[in-house]
Scaffold this motif. Structure first.
Motif, PDB file in Angstrom:
ATOM      1  N   TRP A 198      -4.379   0.497  -0.453  1.00 22.69           N
ATOM      2  CA  TRP A 198      -4.411   1.948   0.504  1.00 22.69           C
ATOM      3  C   TRP A 198      -5.462   2.673   0.829  1.00 22.69           C
ATOM      4  O   TRP A 198      -6.350   2.606   0.032  1.00 22.69           O
ATOM      5  N   LEU A 199      -5.750   3.221   1.756  1.00 22.75           N
ATOM      6  CA  LEU A 199      -6.822   4.234   2.204  1.00 22.75           C
ATOM      7  C   LEU A 199      -6.724   5.830   2.464  1.00 22.75           C
ATOM      8  O   LEU A 199      -5.744   5.737   3.453  1.00 22.75           O
ATOM      9  N   THR A 200      -7.150   6.903   1.692  1.00 14.16           N
ATOM     10  CA  THR A 200      -6.860   8.101   1.617  1.00 14.16           C
ATOM     11  C   THR A 200      -7.628   8.422   2.643  1.00 14.16           C
ATOM     12  O   THR A 200      -8.220   7.722   3.456  1.00 14.16           O
ATOM     13  N   ASP A 201      -7.127   9.484   3.383  1.00 15.19           N
ATOM     14  CA  ASP A 201      -7.820  10.030   4.194  1.00 15.19           C
ATOM     15  C   ASP A 201      -9.132  10.619   3.786  1.00 15.19           C
ATOM     16  O   ASP A 201      -9.863  10.767   4.446  1.00 15.19           O
ATOM     17  N   GLU A 202      -9.369  10.860   2.053  1.00 18.01           N
ATOM     18  CA  GLU A 202     -10.988  11.081   2.057  1.00 18.01           C
ATOM     19  C   GLU A 202     -11.708  10.523   2.087  1.00 18.01           C
ATOM     20  O   GLU A 202     -12.642   9.963   1.790  1.00 18.01           O
ATOM     21  N   GLY A 203     -11.461   8.974   2.543  1.00 18.59           N
ATOM     22  CA  GLY A 203     -11.763   7.725   2.725  1.00 18.59           C
ATOM     23  C   GLY A 203     -12.171   7.244   1.243  1.00 18.59           C
ATOM     24  O   GLY A 203     -12.932   5.663   1.446  1.00 18.59           O
ATOM     25  N   VAL A 204     -11.226   6.981   0.804  1.00 20.38           N
ATOM     26  CA  VAL A 204     -11.233   6.717  -0.302  1.00 20.38           C
ATOM     27  C   VAL A 204     -10.261   4.670  -0.533  1.00 20.38           C
ATOM     28  O   VAL A 204      -9.277   4.938   0.062  1.00 20.38           O
ATOM     29  N   GLU A 205     -10.900   4.391  -1.128  1.00 18.93           N
ATOM     30  CA  GLU A 205     -10.096   2.731  -0.375  1.00 18.93           C
ATOM     31  C   GLU A 205      -8.766   2.555  -2.558  1.00 18.93           C
ATOM     32  O   GLU A 205     -10.143   2.140  -3.206  1.00 18.93           O
ATOM     33  N   ASN A 206      -8.522   1.677  -2.109  1.00 16.57           N
ATOM     34  CA  ASN A 206      -7.429   1.953  -4.100  1.00 16.57           C
ATOM     35  C   ASN A 206      -6.825   0.630  -3.331  1.00 16.57           C
ATOM     36  O   ASN A 206      -5.893   0.401  -2.290  1.00 16.57           O
ATOM     37  N   TRP A 207      -7.136   0.008  -4.700  1.00 18.29           N
ATOM     38  CA  TRP A 207      -6.526  -1.278  -4.609  1.00 18.29           C
ATOM     39  C   TRP A 207      -5.407  -1.258  -6.125  1.00 18.29           C
ATOM     40  O   TRP A 207      -5.880  -0.860  -7.432  1.00 18.29           O
ATOM     41  N   ILE A 208      -4.312  -2.293  -5.790  1.00 19.26           N
ATOM     42  CA  ILE A 208      -4.089  -2.195  -7.915  1.00 19.26           C
ATOM     43  C   ILE A 208      -3.484  -3.846  -7.662  1.00 19.26           C
ATOM     44  O   ILE A 208      -2.368  -4.355  -6.349  1.00 19.26           O
TER      45      ILE A 208
END
Length: 173
Positions: free
Chosen positions: A74-84
């Motif tokens: 997922w990508l947050t509104d602040e532009g942080v990309e996240n993977w689990i």
């Protein structure tokens, strides 16, 4: 610049340098010379460490495929990309900061190209390193510590400290 060799182990912290004929140990009794030795680390041993006790090769392809297909992104509104992936969380901020964590942040690796820093934290070890005006390497394991800032090297154990000054001379603190 000369190379410094150091190790944390059950006896304490041992250290020496290329320019020093003696090996020193800082233990619960203080600082003294010792007959410790250091392994030859001049050869690349990273692959043997990486593959030691790991599951890899064709027999593990299906397991890896299953883990990847269950991965979340997922990508947050602040532009942080996240993977689990397989219970490991990886995140990357727009400025390049990468965080990798497992088990509710008990195991964490952070790197930042924008300020030249890296850190590794586990229940057993904490290590930080940075480049730039405050360049350093710091390692802590229990009561044992090592710190190098480009000019002086200091080890600490059980309330005792020693190291090399900027002239590569032993200094007991």
């Amino acid at each position: 610049m000369y190379s410094i060799y150091a190790k944390m182990w059950y006896k304490g912290v041992s250290f020496t340098s290329e320019q020093c004929a003696l090996f020193y140990l800082v233990d619960t009794a203080g600082t003294r010379t010792t007959t410790d030795t250091f392994s030859d680390m001049s050869q690349d041993f990273s692959l043997s460490v990486f593959y030691s006790e790991s599951r890899h090769g064709p027999a593990c392809v299906q397991e890896a495929t299953t883990a990847l297909s269950a991965a979340q992104y997922w990508l947050t509104d602040e532009g942080v990309e996240n993977w689990i992936i397989n219970n490991v969380r990886v995140s990357q901020t727009p400025d390049g900061l990468v965080r990798i964590a497992r088990n509710s942040n008990k195991y964490q690796l952070r790197t930042s190209p924008s300020n030249g820093t890296a850190s590794l934290t586990t229940p057993f070890l904490h290590c930080t390193a940075s480049l730039g005006q405050t360049s350093h390497l710091f390692v802590r394991r229990g009561e044992r510590r090592m710190h190098y800032d480009g000019t002086s090297f200091i080890v600490r154990n059980a309330g005792h400290s020693a190291g090399f000054d900027d002239n590569n001379q032993l200094k007991v603190y």
